[in-house]
Design a protein around this motif. Structure first.
Motif, PDB file in Angstrom:
ATOM      1  N   LEU A   8     -22.647  -8.332  -7.019  1.00 34.17           N
ATOM      2  CA  LEU A   8     -21.695  -8.979  -7.909  1.00 34.17           C
ATOM      3  C   LEU A   8     -20.441  -8.119  -8.015  1.00 34.17           C
ATOM      4  O   LEU A   8     -20.490  -7.008  -8.535  1.00 34.17           O
ATOM      5  N   ILE A   9     -19.332  -8.623  -7.510  1.00 36.37           N
ATOM      6  CA  ILE A   9     -18.068  -7.904  -7.630  1.00 36.37           C
ATOM      7  C   ILE A   9     -16.999  -8.905  -8.049  1.00 36.37           C
ATOM      8  O   ILE A   9     -17.076 -10.093  -7.742  1.00 36.37           O
ATOM      9  N   GLY A  10     -16.002  -8.419  -8.770  1.00 34.59           N
ATOM     10  CA  GLY A  10     -14.952  -9.272  -9.272  1.00 34.59           C
ATOM     11  C   GLY A  10     -13.790  -9.387  -8.302  1.00 34.59           C
ATOM     12  O   GLY A  10     -13.764  -8.736  -7.245  1.00 34.59           O
ATOM     13  N   PRO A  11     -12.782 -10.192  -8.669  1.00 36.57           N
ATOM     14  CA  PRO A  11     -11.625 -10.402  -7.793  1.00 36.57           C
ATOM     15  C   PRO A  11     -10.908  -9.108  -7.405  1.00 36.57           C
ATOM     16  O   PRO A  11     -10.492  -8.954  -6.252  1.00 36.57           O
ATOM     17  N   ALA A  12     -10.759  -8.184  -8.344  1.00 38.98           N
ATOM     18  CA  ALA A  12     -10.051  -6.945  -8.037  1.00 38.98           C
ATOM     19  C   ALA A  12     -10.764  -6.150  -6.953  1.00 38.98           C
ATOM     20  O   ALA A  12     -10.129  -5.600  -6.040  1.00 38.98           O
ATOM     21  N   ALA A  13     -12.096  -6.097  -7.029  1.00 40.32           N
ATOM     22  CA  ALA A  13     -12.852  -5.357  -6.022  1.00 40.32           C
ATOM     23  C   ALA A  13     -12.770  -6.037  -4.659  1.00 40.32           C
ATOM     24  O   ALA A  13     -12.658  -5.371  -3.621  1.00 40.32           O
ATOM     25  N   VAL A  14     -12.825  -7.367  -4.655  1.00 47.03           N
ATOM     26  CA  VAL A  14     -12.709  -8.092  -3.387  1.00 47.03           C
ATOM     27  C   VAL A  14     -11.345  -7.832  -2.755  1.00 47.03           C
ATOM     28  O   VAL A  14     -11.239  -7.557  -1.553  1.00 47.03           O
ATOM     29  N   VAL A  15     -10.296  -7.890  -3.566  1.00 47.48           N
ATOM     30  CA  VAL A  15      -8.957  -7.631  -3.058  1.00 47.48           C
ATOM     31  C   VAL A  15      -8.832  -6.199  -2.558  1.00 47.48           C
ATOM     32  O   VAL A  15      -8.288  -5.945  -1.476  1.00 47.48           O
ATOM     33  N   ASP A  16      -9.336  -5.241  -3.325  1.00 49.21           N
ATOM     34  CA  ASP A  16      -9.240  -3.836  -2.920  1.00 49.21           C
ATOM     35  C   ASP A  16      -9.926  -3.593  -1.582  1.00 49.21           C
ATOM     36  O   ASP A  16      -9.389  -2.891  -0.706  1.00 49.21           O
ATOM     37  N   ARG A  17     -11.114  -4.157  -1.413  1.00 48.49           N
ATOM     38  CA  ARG A  17     -11.857  -3.931  -0.175  1.00 48.49           C
ATOM     39  C   ARG A  17     -11.205  -4.643   0.997  1.00 48.49           C
ATOM     40  O   ARG A  17     -11.173  -4.122   2.124  1.00 48.49           O
ATOM     41  N   THR A  18     -10.673  -5.824   0.743  1.00 48.11           N
ATOM     42  CA  THR A  18      -9.957  -6.535   1.803  1.00 48.11           C
ATOM     43  C   THR A  18      -8.748  -5.730   2.258  1.00 48.11           C
ATOM     44  O   THR A  18      -8.512  -5.555   3.464  1.00 48.11           O
ATOM     45  N   ILE A  19      -7.989  -5.221   1.304  1.00 48.12           N
ATOM     46  CA  ILE A  19      -6.796  -4.436   1.637  1.00 48.12           C
ATOM     47  C   ILE A  19      -7.183  -3.163   2.375  1.00 48.12           C
ATOM     48  O   ILE A  19      -6.499  -2.741   3.321  1.00 48.12           O
ATOM     49  N   GLU A  20      -8.268  -2.535   1.970  1.00 45.67           N
ATOM     50  CA  GLU A  20      -8.705  -1.308   2.635  1.00 45.67           C
ATOM     51  C   GLU A  20      -8.950  -1.549   4.126  1.00 45.67           C
ATOM     52  O   GLU A  20      -8.500  -0.772   4.983  1.00 45.67           O
ATOM     53  N   TYR A  21      -9.636  -2.631   4.451  1.00 44.63           N
ATOM     54  CA  TYR A  21      -9.885  -2.948   5.855  1.00 44.63           C
ATOM     55  C   TYR A  21      -8.598  -3.352   6.573  1.00 44.63           C
ATOM     56  O   TYR A  21      -8.379  -2.987   7.737  1.00 44.63           O
ATOM     57  N   LEU A  22      -7.754  -4.103   5.890  1.00 41.66           N
ATOM     58  CA  LEU A  22      -6.498  -4.511   6.501  1.00 41.66           C
ATOM     59  C   LEU A  22      -5.665  -3.305   6.939  1.00 41.66           C
ATOM     60  O   LEU A  22      -5.159  -3.242   8.067  1.00 41.66           O
ATOM     61  N   LEU A  23      -5.517  -2.340   6.031  1.00 47.91           N
ATOM     62  CA  LEU A  23      -4.634  -1.212   6.290  1.00 47.91           C
ATOM     63  C   LEU A  23      -5.217  -0.208   7.269  1.00 47.91           C
ATOM     64  O   LEU A  23      -4.473   0.574   7.873  1.00 47.91           O
ATOM     65  N   THR A  24      -6.516  -0.209   7.448  1.00 48.95           N
ATOM     66  CA  THR A  24      -7.126   0.754   8.374  1.00 48.95           C
ATOM     67  C   THR A  24      -7.489   0.158   9.723  1.00 48.95           C
ATOM     68  O   THR A  24      -7.545   0.897  10.722  1.00 48.95           O
ATOM     69  N   SER A  25      -7.696  -1.170   9.809  1.00 48.38           N
ATOM     70  CA  SER A  25      -8.252  -1.723  11.046  1.00 48.38           C
ATOM     71  C   SER A  25      -7.544  -2.942  11.601  1.00 48.38           C
ATOM     72  O   SER A  25      -7.769  -3.285  12.768  1.00 48.38           O
ATOM     73  N   TYR A  26      -6.720  -3.626  10.812  1.00 49.12           N
ATOM     74  CA  TYR A  26      -6.091  -4.845  11.315  1.00 49.12           C
ATOM     75  C   TYR A  26      -5.136  -4.521  12.456  1.00 49.12           C
ATOM     76  O   TYR A  26      -4.443  -3.499  12.442  1.00 49.12           O
ATOM     77  N   VAL A  27      -5.086  -5.409  13.434  1.00 48.27           N
ATOM     78  CA  VAL A  27      -4.397  -5.117  14.688  1.00 48.27           C
ATOM     79  C   VAL A  27      -2.878  -5.028  14.533  1.00 48.27           C
ATOM     80  O   VAL A  27      -2.202  -4.369  15.342  1.00 48.27           O
ATOM     81  N   PHE A  28      -2.298  -5.642  13.486  1.00 49.76           N
ATOM     82  CA  PHE A  28      -0.850  -5.603  13.290  1.00 49.76           C
ATOM     83  C   PHE A  28      -0.520  -4.924  11.964  1.00 49.76           C
ATOM     84  O   PHE A  28      -0.605  -5.553  10.899  1.00 49.76           O
ATOM     85  N   PRO A  29      -0.148  -3.636  11.988  1.00 47.28           N
ATOM     86  CA  PRO A  29       0.080  -2.887  10.744  1.00 47.28           C
ATOM     87  C   PRO A  29       1.129  -3.508   9.828  1.00 47.28           C
ATOM     88  O   PRO A  29       0.952  -3.517   8.603  1.00 47.28           O
ATOM     89  N   GLU A  30       2.230  -4.017  10.374  1.00 49.71           N
ATOM     90  CA  GLU A  30       3.263  -4.587   9.524  1.00 49.71           C
ATOM     91  C   GLU A  30       2.753  -5.825   8.796  1.00 49.71           C
ATOM     92  O   GLU A  30       3.016  -6.023   7.604  1.00 49.71           O
ATOM     93  N   SER A  31       2.023  -6.648   9.503  1.00 58.02           N
ATOM     94  CA  SER A  31       1.430  -7.826   8.865  1.00 58.02           C
ATOM     95  C   SER A  31       0.389  -7.425   7.837  1.00 58.02           C
ATOM     96  O   SER A  31       0.246  -8.068   6.795  1.00 58.02           O
ATOM     97  N   ALA A  32      -0.352  -6.356   8.128  1.00 59.93           N
ATOM     98  CA  ALA A  32      -1.359  -5.874   7.183  1.00 59.93           C
ATOM     99  C   ALA A  32      -0.709  -5.462   5.874  1.00 59.93           C
ATOM    100  O   ALA A  32      -1.207  -5.780   4.786  1.00 59.93           O
ATOM    101  N   GLN A  33       0.410  -4.750   5.958  1.00 60.51           N
ATOM    102  CA  GLN A  33       1.096  -4.313   4.743  1.00 60.51           C
ATOM    103  C   GLN A  33       1.658  -5.502   3.979  1.00 60.51           C
ATOM    104  O   GLN A  33       1.594  -5.559   2.744  1.00 60.51           O
ATOM    105  N   ARG A  34       2.190  -6.469   4.713  1.00 65.37           N
ATOM    106  CA  ARG A  34       2.726  -7.670   4.073  1.00 65.37           C
ATOM    107  C   ARG A  34       1.611  -8.435   3.351  1.00 65.37           C
ATOM    108  O   ARG A  34       1.788  -8.904   2.215  1.00 65.37           O
TER     109      ARG A  34
END
Length: 300
Positions: free
Chosen positions: A7-33
């Motif tokens: 059980l996790i709330g919206p803030a935790a889901v967003v935080d974890r999504t952003i963590e993966y985006l900024l470390t692993s997503y193939v396009f860094p600029e899009s990840a930051q956006r």
């Protein structure tokens, strides 16, 4: 990465999504956006929703920021827990097996036209025998139709394996898959040796629909770019970024693109725009149209 919990709330889901985006997503600029947009929407209260609706809202915002159709959250009613890479691979292979390695139909149509209908393109290691058997059954036809209207994904090496049957040797470069922002890149070439018969001296037609996606699109795009096949049907969905699935909680997973496909002929891919047919027709009319074109081509 953080350890998922049930059980996790919206803030935790967003935080974890952003963590993966900024470390692993193939396009860094899009990840930051995307990260900036998700934080703003969270702060505005746009994610105050039940978990399943939350996944839909975040997925929509991820697409707004990146226009990447592979990047999204997946909700599962069943508690899946944190799945290992081995479990994910095993699940994909079981899906391939249960769908007959993607081979839905092989038929010799009227006028000696061959038809292979695929629902997915399996990895070569497990699905190669099924694909080679399909090619064997159309070996003596006058033209080949690959029906990809319901093909929703697949493996790049499976695409290379199947395409190799349509070329005479291992000298044709099909595509590169670049991992991360700057590589490394893996090149995919036709196979020097194939398990089934070569189909090199007759026309090939590929059927597409607006549902054709990912690996199915790669198969259509590569053959079209190489001038080996004519694409008949509808513009495809437009997903060209190979992805992996990571667990955010017991019910929520993130499909995260970690690579991009680059065609050596076009220098690009079909992301966001889809594969454009050479002969645009409604998907329902694509087979009949391809049959007419195949007959004309095989007697010219």
């Amino acid at each position: 990465m953080n350890t998922p919990s049930m059980l996790i709330g919206p803030a935790a889901v967003v935080d974890r999504t952003i963590e993966y985006l900024l470390t692993s997503y193939v396009f860094p600029e899009s990840a930051q956006r995307a990260a900036d947009l998700l934080r703003a929407r969270l702060h505005a209260g746009d994610y105050d929703a039940d978990a399943e609706e939350l996944c839909e809202r975040i997925s929509a915002d991820l697409f707004e920021a990146t226009e990447d159709k592979h990047l999204r959250l997946l909700w599962h009613d069943e508690i899946g827990g944190s799945r290992s890479e081995e479990d994910l691979v095993a699940g994909i292979r079981e899906l391939f097996r249960s769908e007959n390695y993607g081979v839905r139909r092989v038929e010799r149509l009227e006028d000696n036209l061959g038809l292979i209908e695929l629902t997915l393109v399996p990895e070569a290691e497990s699905g190669g025998p099924a694909l080679a058997a399909a090619m064997r059954l159309v070996e003596h036809t006058r033209a080949l139709i690959l029906d990809l209207r319901a093909t929703r994904g697949g493996s790049p090496d499976g695409v290379a394996f199947l395409v190799s049957h349509l070329f005479p040797d291992g000298e044709t470069r099909l595509c590169d898959i670049v991992t991360g922002p700057n590589g490394p890149a893996r090149q995919y070439w036709t196979y020097a040796s194939v398990a089934g018969p070569r189909y090199v001296d007759r026309p090939v037609f590929v059927l597409t629909s607006e549902s054709t996606f990912s690996g199915g699109e790669q198969l259509a795009y590569d053959l079209q770019a190489l001038g080996r096949a004519h694409v008949v049907g509808e513009t495809t969905r437009g997903g060209a970024h190979p992805s992996q699935v990571v667990s955010l909680s017991d019910h929520i997973e993130l499909r995260l693109p970690v690579a991009r496909t680059v065609n050596p002929i076009t220098g690009g891919n079909w992301e966001g725009v889809g594969v454009q047919p050479d002969h645009p027709v409604a998907a329902a009319d694509a087979l009949a149209t391809a049959q007419r074109l195949a007959l004309a081509a095989s007697v010219s």
